[in-house]
Scaffold this motif. Sequence first.
Motif, PDB file in Angstrom:
ATOM      1  N   LEU A 212       5.555 -46.036  -7.877  1.00  0.00           N
ATOM      2  CA  LEU A 212       6.571 -46.230  -8.853  1.00  0.00           C
ATOM      3  C   LEU A 212       6.172 -46.532 -10.244  1.00  0.00           C
ATOM      4  O   LEU A 212       5.281 -47.321 -10.671  1.00  0.00           O
ATOM      5  CB  LEU A 212       7.693 -47.322  -8.506  1.00  0.00           C
ATOM      6  CG  LEU A 212       9.018 -47.498  -9.357  1.00  0.00           C
ATOM      7  CD1 LEU A 212       9.916 -46.289  -8.923  1.00  0.00           C
ATOM      8  CD2 LEU A 212       9.789 -48.880  -8.879  1.00  0.00           C
TER       9      LEU A 212
ATOM     10  N   GLN B  29      17.655 -44.105  -5.146  1.00  0.00           N
ATOM     11  CA  GLN B  29      16.603 -44.652  -4.502  1.00  0.00           C
ATOM     12  C   GLN B  29      15.751 -45.321  -5.400  1.00  0.00           C
ATOM     13  O   GLN B  29      15.277 -46.588  -5.099  1.00  0.00           O
ATOM     14  CB  GLN B  29      15.745 -43.745  -3.509  1.00  0.00           C
ATOM     15  CG  GLN B  29      16.638 -43.079  -2.353  1.00  0.00           C
ATOM     16  CD  GLN B  29      15.657 -42.352  -1.338  1.00  0.00           C
ATOM     17  OE1 GLN B  29      14.578 -42.008  -1.538  1.00  0.00           O
ATOM     18  NE2 GLN B  29      16.217 -42.159  -0.046  1.00  0.00           N
ATOM     19  N   GLU B  30      15.422 -44.769  -6.510  1.00  0.00           N
ATOM     20  CA  GLU B  30      14.576 -45.483  -7.441  1.00  0.00           C
ATOM     21  C   GLU B  30      15.178 -46.493  -7.941  1.00  0.00           C
ATOM     22  O   GLU B  30      14.426 -47.605  -8.286  1.00  0.00           O
ATOM     23  CB  GLU B  30      14.125 -44.420  -8.602  1.00  0.00           C
ATOM     24  CG  GLU B  30      13.320 -44.796  -9.862  1.00  0.00           C
ATOM     25  CD  GLU B  30      13.325 -44.144 -10.924  1.00  0.00           C
ATOM     26  OE1 GLU B  30      12.558 -44.442 -12.012  1.00  0.00           O
ATOM     27  OE2 GLU B  30      13.863 -42.974 -10.923  1.00  0.00           O
TER      28      GLU B  30
ATOM     29  N   MET C 204       6.728 -46.011  -1.698  1.00  0.00           N
ATOM     30  CA  MET C 204       7.236 -45.607  -2.918  1.00  0.00           C
ATOM     31  C   MET C 204       7.147 -46.565  -4.067  1.00  0.00           C
ATOM     32  O   MET C 204       6.918 -46.173  -5.136  1.00  0.00           O
ATOM     33  CB  MET C 204       8.756 -45.131  -2.524  1.00  0.00           C
ATOM     34  CG  MET C 204       9.591 -44.780  -3.603  1.00  0.00           C
ATOM     35  SD  MET C 204      11.647 -44.494  -3.485  1.00  0.00           S
ATOM     36  CE  MET C 204      11.413 -43.556  -2.069  1.00  0.00           C
TER      37      MET C 204
ATOM     38  N   ARG D 274      15.914 -48.279 -17.179  1.00  0.00           N
ATOM     39  CA  ARG D 274      16.062 -46.980 -16.627  1.00  0.00           C
ATOM     40  C   ARG D 274      17.060 -46.139 -16.821  1.00  0.00           C
ATOM     41  O   ARG D 274      16.887 -44.803 -17.235  1.00  0.00           O
ATOM     42  CB  ARG D 274      15.571 -47.010 -15.187  1.00  0.00           C
ATOM     43  CG  ARG D 274      15.601 -45.810 -14.526  1.00  0.00           C
ATOM     44  CD  ARG D 274      14.398 -45.011 -14.914  1.00  0.00           C
ATOM     45  NE  ARG D 274      14.506 -43.627 -14.235  1.00  0.00           N
ATOM     46  CZ  ARG D 274      14.778 -42.403 -14.841  1.00  0.00           C
ATOM     47  NH1 ARG D 274      15.387 -42.532 -15.914  1.00  0.00           N
ATOM     48  NH2 ARG D 274      14.772 -41.284 -14.107  1.00  0.00           N
TER      49      ARG D 274
ATOM     50  N   ASN E 232      19.274 -40.509  -8.749  1.00  0.00           N
ATOM     51  CA  ASN E 232      18.230 -41.332  -8.653  1.00  0.00           C
ATOM     52  C   ASN E 232      18.359 -42.716  -8.072  1.00  0.00           C
ATOM     53  O   ASN E 232      17.827 -43.762  -8.480  1.00  0.00           O
ATOM     54  CB  ASN E 232      17.734 -41.794 -10.457  1.00  0.00           C
ATOM     55  CG  ASN E 232      17.188 -40.282 -10.845  1.00  0.00           C
ATOM     56  OD1 ASN E 232      16.177 -40.155 -11.025  1.00  0.00           O
ATOM     57  ND2 ASN E 232      18.230 -39.422 -11.620  1.00  0.00           N
TER      58      ASN E 232
END
Length: 498
Positions: free
Chosen positions: A16, A99-100, A12, A202, A97
């Motif tokens: 990213l 996990q991100e 992941m 983010r 979101n």
Amino acid sequence: MSNLTRSEWETMAASLSINGKAWINGKYTDAESGETFDCQSPVDGRHLASIASCDSADVNKAVSVARNTFESGEWSELSPVRRKKTLQAFAALMEENAQELALLETLDMGKPISESLNDDITGSVNSIRWCAEAIDKLYDEVAPTENDVLGLVTREPVGVVAAVVPWNFPLNMACWKLGPALAAGNSVILKPSEKSPLTAIRIAELAEQAGLPKGVLQVLPGFGHTAGKALALHNDVDCIAFTGSTAVAKQLQVYAGESNMKRVWLEAGGKSPQIVFADCENLDKAASVAAMAIGYNQGEVCTAASRLLVERSIYDEFMELVKHYMHDWHPGHPLDPQTSSGAIVDQIQTTRVLDYIESGKQGGARLTFGGRQVMQETGGFYIEPTVFEGVDNTMAIAREEIFGPVLSAIAFDTEEEAVQIANDTIYGLAAALWTDNLGRAHRVSKRLRAGSVFVNNYHGGDMTVPFGGFKQSGNGRDKSLHAFDKYTELKTTWVALS
């Protein structure tokens, strides 16, 4: 709790997409100067992104937008229940979101991925959600006046808030401030630390997706001496809320005085004592918690229990237990879900911690556990949990905030001596004591000069209780309904009825 493996987290991470731009007036943008700085991961030294290096020009633009948005009433005059719904949607998007956000936090700051996901992101979501739910439960007041007058006491948003947050819990500390400040109707400019800006950048986009109007939340990455100083000196910023070092906190107060006397709310450093009395029956649990209280988050915690005070009659037995549990906090790869302690945030902080370890050895303390930099082959920054014994409270390692996994153990003989040593510090953020004597628990906790006192535990608490410090650990409180006091003004309206 995620079931992803280290390999899956690494996959992941490889795919990213990382944004390094500022968020001003509802869009991502470069700094006015075009300047950037490198964001490198403490996990392995990799380059993560080039980050917009905002300065006074960007601050002027963001403050102007924030002021216009605030005066328009689009958010500030929106009903509490409608603000609540928007912030609940914001929290839901952060949760979707998670996990991100957790991955960004770990790559950026070095903490274990399980901690990022289950502590930091979960706590951040809860902060926004709790404050959103609280805002339409806060009632104004009617004063008990004479019958021919009406005295109203009402809360109003303070205006433009600058939130300057640290690198150790980047998103969580931001949300402790964003939750009450936004819920109360303010426009907020968030200045994340240059060491860990990625999650702040983010979430700006997520806030817009949730329905937050343009200009209500803006994010300015940059350095403290440029963007942070410009915010603190700006005459159209009404309030600055800060978490970080005591030295910077003091400077912000000076800047506020030199400008417009803006409200300054500070959560600063700590050198927290944890006292273990001989009447504590469960020494094994106390030792386990003592190790956790300095090993968690690599010791990069403002409330880290970095001074361990142990009654002399149990000192040797207890310290052996502590060193046994210190093995649980040996650093590992931050993307391994089994890792309990990760990387130090950068080379600067690594050098600082190692210098303090050397100072302890040179100053006469006995290094009895750890103390080495490890895993250097990874390209990252890792330090073993470290224990010093034979420490005197006058030593630098016992008086100065190290912000790393370094524990100073001090023996004491009496309750009075323990309290005296515990309070002999410029700080007053947190303290703890372990005892099975109920009278002593109440007596000592009352005498400890700290904003949070833990009895037979450490790091307890949730959003329902306030967090902040005494003395040079700061002023004001995050969390709980008391946090709204920082972001609102009290207005008295006196109405003649005859």
